[in-house]
Design an enzyme around this catalytic site. Structure first.
Site, PDB file in Angstrom:
ATOM      1  N   LYS A  18       0.856  -1.188   0.000  1.00  0.00           N
ATOM      2  CA  LYS A  18       0.000   0.000   0.000  1.00  0.00           C
ATOM      3  C   LYS A  18       0.890   1.236   0.000  1.00  0.00           C
ATOM      4  CE  LYS A  18      -2.894   2.839   2.942  1.00  0.00           C
ATOM      5  NZ  LYS A  18      -3.788   2.960   4.108  1.00  0.00           N
TER       6      LYS A  18
ATOM      7  N   ALA B 133      -9.849   5.036   4.328  1.00  0.00           N
ATOM      8  CA  ALA B 133      -9.877   6.175   5.256  1.00  0.00           C
ATOM      9  C   ALA B 133     -11.214   6.901   5.285  1.00  0.00           C
ATOM     10  CB  ALA B 133      -8.785   7.190   4.954  1.00  0.00           C
ATOM     11  N   GLY B 134     -11.586   7.301   6.483  1.00  0.00           N
ATOM     12  CA  GLY B 134     -12.763   8.135   6.668  1.00  0.00           C
ATOM     13  C   GLY B 134     -13.986   7.434   7.220  1.00  0.00           C
TER      14      GLY B 134
ATOM     15  N   ASN C 170      -9.244   1.416   9.782  1.00  0.00           N
ATOM     16  CA  ASN C 170      -8.487   1.113  10.995  1.00  0.00           C
ATOM     17  C   ASN C 170      -9.171   1.716  12.222  1.00  0.00           C
ATOM     18  OD1 ASN C 170      -4.940   0.905  11.693  1.00  0.00           O
ATOM     19  ND2 ASN C 170      -6.584   0.869  13.153  1.00  0.00           N
ATOM     20  N   THR C 171      -9.198   3.065  12.269  1.00  0.00           N
ATOM     21  CA  THR C 171      -9.668   3.759  13.471  1.00  0.00           C
ATOM     22  C   THR C 171     -11.123   3.430  13.821  1.00  0.00           C
ATOM     23  OG1 THR C 171      -8.194   5.524  12.773  1.00  0.00           O
ATOM     24  CG2 THR C 171      -9.650   6.003  14.607  1.00  0.00           C
TER      25      THR C 171
ATOM     26  N   GLY D 163      -8.485   8.733   9.856  1.00  0.00           N
ATOM     27  CA  GLY D 163      -8.775   8.780  11.290  1.00  0.00           C
ATOM     28  C   GLY D 163      -9.871   9.752  11.687  1.00  0.00           C
TER      29      GLY D 163
END
Lengths: 256, 66
Positions: A99, A186-187, A208-209, A160
């Site tokens: 990535k 993301a997001g 992830n977050t 995040g």
């Protein structure tokens, strides 16, 4: 879920890729990966801690034989740094699926697209299979695909941030024009965001977050698994047209 | 011999090769990547790669990340 996700010739049944950062422990991370049904996890490349080598190791909790490790270039702000990092990753792991993310600044972690494209071209020339984190700009997405990237991974919103899919129109444009998989990276903040990404026709979601910072990460991982499946099935099923007024579901004939 | 490893300078004696260093640090070569003066040292070449005074090394591995 119908048909698997194919990235650079590798086949995945799960369309949910999860990160391995921000968890309280690697043990919690492993349980979340299990609950998410993930087959691929992103990992970072960092210096070995030479003073405290009793620290837990990621590989002892998430078996690289069970999960495809996707090394990232998080924290890289130039093409040179990203390439150096991924060459080390290839040596450490022995595989070339990576990535790429080249970031513009600490405040937004927004993709630096000029450097990203430059790095992508060099990495592909060097034999890497590049899944690329990018802005939701369809023009740059096309340039990255033309350069030979294995997957286009536009942000839904800032890394995040948990703000969800802020520009569904652009994501949809990227999906329509791309021949390689499009993965929102993301997001995502909660399950409905993942479902929205998949309903737009994305091939997968990377997060992830949203899982790691949920109050119950294991339960959120399970929610994300279902959301990705639900969104994918809704996309394949084809949603009804939106109407401005009511349309009764019960027959009007035979009313008393 | 003075080596700079992961940004820290330290004295290491009795080491001839990258292989010796990895062993002296108690690291598992399978899980690592080593860079010597900005050039990657393939695992297969650890034993044949000599170290010299003032060398700069990066020793990295995979950690959790998004």
């Amino acid at each position: 879920m119908s048909a698997s996700l194919v990235i650079a010739g590798r086949e995945f049944r799960s369309r949910l890729i999860i990160g391995t950062g921000k968890y309280k422990t690697y043990e919690e991370n492993a349980r979340a990966a299990e609950a998410a049904g993930a087959e691929m996890v992103t990992v970072a490349v960092r210096r070995v801690n030479l003073t405290d080598r009793d620290k837990p190791m990621l590989v002892d909790f998430l078996d690289p034989k069970k999960y495809v490790y996707l090394p990232n270039t998080a924290g890289c702000f130039t093409a040179d740094d990203a390439i150096r990092t991924l060459r080390l990753a290839r040596e450490a792991g022995g595989w070339s699926l990576v990535k790429l993310e080249v970031l513009a600044d600490q405040k937004t972690l927004y993709p630096e697209m000029e450097e990203t494209l430059k790095a992508a071209k060099l990495l592909i020339k060097d034999g890497f299979e590049v899944m690329v984190y990018c802005s939701d700009d369809p023009v740059y997405a096309r340039k990255l695909e033309d350069a030979g990237c294995a997957a286009i991974m536009p942000l839904g919103s800032l890394i995040g941030s948990g703000l969800g899919i802020l520009n569904p129109v652009n994501i949809r444009l990227i999906v329509e024009q791309s021949k390689v998989p499009v993965i929102v990276d993301a997001g995502v903040g909660t399950a409905s965001d993942a479902a929205v990404a998949m309903e737009l026709g994305c091939d997968g979601v990377l997060m992830n977050t949203a899982i790691a910072e949920a109050k119950d990460p294991i339960l959120m991982a399970s929610a994300m698994k279902h959301a990705v499946i639900a969104g994918r099935e809704a996309y394949l099923a084809g949603r009804m047209a939106k109407k401005r007024y009511a349309d009764p579901s019960s027959p009007l004939a035979g009313l008393i | 011999m003075e080596l700079i490893i992961n940004g820290e300078s330290a004295r290491y004696d009795g080491l001839r090769t990258v292989s010796d260093l990895v062993a002296a640090l108690g690291l598992e070569p399978k899980k690592l990547a080593v860079e010597l003066n900005r050039a990657i040292v393939p695992k297969s070449a650890y034993g044949a790669t000599p170290l010299s005074n003032g060398d700069t090394l990066e020793i990295v591995h995979f950690v959790g990340g998004g």
